[in-house]
Design an enzyme around this catalytic site. Structure first.
Site, PDB file in Angstrom:
ATOM      1  N   GLY A   2       0.833  -1.189   0.000  1.00  0.00           N
ATOM      2  CA  GLY A   2       0.000   0.000   0.000  1.00  0.00           C
ATOM      3  C   GLY A   2       0.870   1.242   0.000  1.00  0.00           C
ATOM      4  O   GLY A   2       2.035   1.197   0.409  1.00  0.00           O
ATOM      5  N   CYS A  58       5.847  -0.174   7.140  1.00  0.00           N
ATOM      6  CA  CYS A  58       5.457   0.975   6.319  1.00  0.00           C
ATOM      7  C   CYS A  58       6.657   1.389   5.477  1.00  0.00           C
ATOM      8  O   CYS A  58       7.781   1.442   5.981  1.00  0.00           O
ATOM      9  CB  CYS A  58       5.029   2.124   7.235  1.00  0.00           C
ATOM     10  N   LEU A  59       6.417   1.696   4.201  1.00  0.00           N
ATOM     11  CA  LEU A  59       7.522   2.092   3.319  1.00  0.00           C
ATOM     12  C   LEU A  59       8.179   3.390   3.789  1.00  0.00           C
ATOM     13  O   LEU A  59       9.326   3.655   3.436  1.00  0.00           O
ATOM     14  CB  LEU A  59       7.020   2.238   1.880  1.00  0.00           C
ATOM     15  N   HIS A  81      -2.758   7.242   6.988  1.00  0.00           N
ATOM     16  CA  HIS A  81      -1.777   8.162   6.398  1.00  0.00           C
ATOM     17  C   HIS A  81      -2.432   9.484   5.968  1.00  0.00           C
ATOM     18  O   HIS A  81      -1.812  10.538   6.029  1.00  0.00           O
ATOM     19  CB  HIS A  81      -1.122   7.543   5.163  1.00  0.00           C
ATOM     20  N   HIS A  91      -4.422   1.034   7.373  1.00  0.00           N
ATOM     21  CA  HIS A  91      -3.093   1.652   7.456  1.00  0.00           C
ATOM     22  C   HIS A  91      -2.981   2.838   6.492  1.00  0.00           C
ATOM     23  O   HIS A  91      -2.526   3.915   6.881  1.00  0.00           O
ATOM     24  CB  HIS A  91      -2.034   0.577   7.150  1.00  0.00           C
ATOM     25  N   GLU A  92      -3.420   2.635   5.249  1.00  0.00           N
ATOM     26  CA  GLU A  92      -3.299   3.712   4.249  1.00  0.00           C
ATOM     27  C   GLU A  92      -4.232   4.883   4.568  1.00  0.00           C
ATOM     28  O   GLU A  92      -3.853   6.038   4.397  1.00  0.00           O
ATOM     29  CB  GLU A  92      -3.565   3.183   2.833  1.00  0.00           C
ATOM     30  N   GLN A 114       2.885  10.010   1.164  1.00  0.00           N
ATOM     31  CA  GLN A 114       4.183   9.316   1.142  1.00  0.00           C
ATOM     32  C   GLN A 114       5.012   9.662  -0.086  1.00  0.00           C
ATOM     33  O   GLN A 114       6.203   9.364  -0.131  1.00  0.00           O
ATOM     34  CB  GLN A 114       3.981   7.796   1.216  1.00  0.00           C
TER      35      GLN A 114
END
Ligand code: NI
Length: 166
Positions: free
Chosen positions: A46, A91-92, A137, A133-134, A51
């Site tokens: 995701g 997480c990226l 953000h 999660h997304e 991000q």
């Protein structure tokens, strides 16, 4: 392939509340393509617009291994959730770390597609976790704010008790 740089934790961009996306145009289509390419290249499941430095309510999710399950979520919101799941998350934007996070087991979300049409998805398990999660953000929230505990380097590479509950 238009990949973009991923903003890392510590950057204030990740802490902002994103604005709704109002225009469903070519620029949005390019952003969505770039976000998917960036997510796949980084081997993530995701990626949210902040991000890549864009403060808009846009995210992509794909929890499949063969990249067949791409979701493009524009102005998404969770309308119903049920149960809980406790498991590992990364997480990226937080490279090299993982934590244990409790999320709803099932969610129903509504969102707009790239044409601006309202859609609905009902899903559970890992995909529900990724969507939650997304969406966080988009409100400046990171999983590290809400994790039950952080995993050690050894645990990241191996088995954790919480894996058994999935
Ligand atoms: Ni993330």
């Amino acid at each position: 392939m238009g990949t973009r740089n991923i903003v890392k934790v510590g950057d204030e961009t990740l802490r902002k509340i994103c604005k709704r996306q109002e225009k469903f145009d070519l620029r949005l289509a390019i952003l969505l393509k770039d976000m998917a390419d960036t997510m796949y290249k980084a081997e993530g499941v995701g990626l949210a617009a902040p991000q890549v430095g864009i403060l808009r309510r846009i995210a992509v999710v794909d929890v499949t291994e063969d990249h067949s399950g791409l979701l493009e979520l524009i102005n998404p919101e969770i309308v119903e959730s049920e149960g809980t799941q406790t498991g590992r998350e990364g997480c990226l934007s937080v490279p090299g770390r993982q934590g244990v996070v409790t999320r709803p087991m099932k969610v129903r979300a509504r969102y707009q597609n790239r044409k601006g049409q309202w859609m609905e998805i009902e899903t559970e398990g890992f995909e529900a976790r990724a969507i939650c999660h997304e969406l966080d953000h988009l409100d400046g929230k990171l999983y590290i704010d809400m994790m039950d505990r952080e995993l050690t380097q050894e645990e990241i590479e191996g088995h954790i008790p919480e894996d058994d509950a999935q």
